[in-house]
Enzyme design. Structure first.
Site, short mmCIF file in Angstrom:
data_model
loop_
_atom_site.label_atom_id
_atom_site.label_comp_id
_atom_site.label_asym_id
_atom_site.label_seq_id
_atom_site.Cartn_x
_atom_site.Cartn_y
_atom_site.Cartn_z
N HIS A 132 1.39 1.21 -1.81
CA HIS A 132 1.70 -0.29 -2.99
C HIS A 132 0.95 0.44 -4.74
O HIS A 132 0.17 0.72 -4.24
CB HIS A 132 2.13 -1.28 -2.87
CG HIS A 132 0.91 -1.90 -2.05
ND1 HIS A 132 0.07 -1.40 -0.90
CD2 HIS A 132 -0.08 -2.60 -2.98
CE1 HIS A 132 -1.86 -1.83 -1.34
NE2 HIS A 132 -1.50 -2.81 -2.34
N PHE A 133 1.95 0.30 -5.25
CA PHE A 133 1.38 -0.19 -6.68
C PHE A 133 1.13 -1.86 -7.21
O PHE A 133 2.75 -2.28 -7.21
CB PHE A 133 2.12 0.62 -7.50
CG PHE A 133 2.07 2.20 -7.34
CD1 PHE A 133 1.27 3.12 -8.24
CD2 PHE A 133 3.06 2.68 -6.51
CE1 PHE A 133 1.51 4.50 -8.83
CE2 PHE A 133 3.00 4.27 -6.29
CZ PHE A 133 2.04 4.90 -7.07
#
Length: 209
Positions: free
Chosen positions: A141-142
């Site tokens: 995830h960013f």
């Protein structure tokens, strides 16, 4: 101690992926935030990626962009090229490639939508790989983290200090983090969906979603 002993099981982001299947449009229509616990304020839902508000934001508008399928680290996203007869591996490799493309496609669009809604000029994009790199959820995830301009007036919301309006030059992972207020999250996610819809329509030549 193995990684499985440290990371939470089952995967929180896989639960979100299962609860919110991809729709015809990448912008979900009035998603129910109570499909999962804690609530999920969904912004984007495609066959390969999802985006939603962080439940413990560093600053208001903190977004997570994640993969629909489970990959622990970026290095897991591109498996070795399969042989031409290995259909299962071909499908896995194709999905990984499309997921990589989707991440690259939506990071700029989400960034522009975030700027439009919050009025920020600067933001962080942070991605952690592994526990020593501060990865808490073992699923790629960013983080898109708004950094509010210096001198922006501190305000009060629901009797609490709006910590996102304070100096925001702190390093990622430091400073105050509070639980996302679900009512505020629902409103903010709706505004972000509308802004993101405009960005997608603009990219597609005003094609209606």
């Amino acid at each position: 101690m193995s990684a499985d002993d440290i990371y939470p099981i089952p995967c929180a982001f896989c639960n979100i992926s299962s609860a919110y299947p991809a729709e015809t449009s990448p912008i979900p229509s009035s998603p129910d935030p109570e499909k999962v616990d804690p609530q999920c304020h969904l912004i984007l839902s495609t066959p390969h990626v999802l985006a939603f508000l962080d439940i413990m934001p560093i600053s208001p508008g903190h977004i997570l962009l994640t993969t629909r399928n489970h990959y622990r680290k970026l290095s897991d996203l591109q498996p070795p090229t399969p042989t031409h007869t290995d259909w299962a591996s071909q499908r896995t490799a194709s999905t990984a490639l499309e997921t990589s493309r989707a991440l690259g496609e939506y990071l700029p669009l989400l960034s522009r939508a975030l700027c439009a809604v919050t009025g920020i000029e600067d933001w962080n994009v942070v991605q952690n790989n592994g526990e020593r790199a501060a990865q808490v959820v073992p699923h790629i995830h960013f983080h898109l983290i708004p950094r509010y301009q210096e001198g922006r007036k501190e305000t009060q919301r629901n009797g609490r200090t709006d910590y996102g309006m304070l100096k925001s030059w702190r390093m990622f992972g430091r400073g105050s983090r509070e639980d996302l207020d679900d009512e505020e999250g629902e409103v903010l996610a709706g505004e972000l969906r509308e802004a993101l819809k405009g960005e997608i329509e603009g990219r597609c030549g005003k094609v209606k979603l």
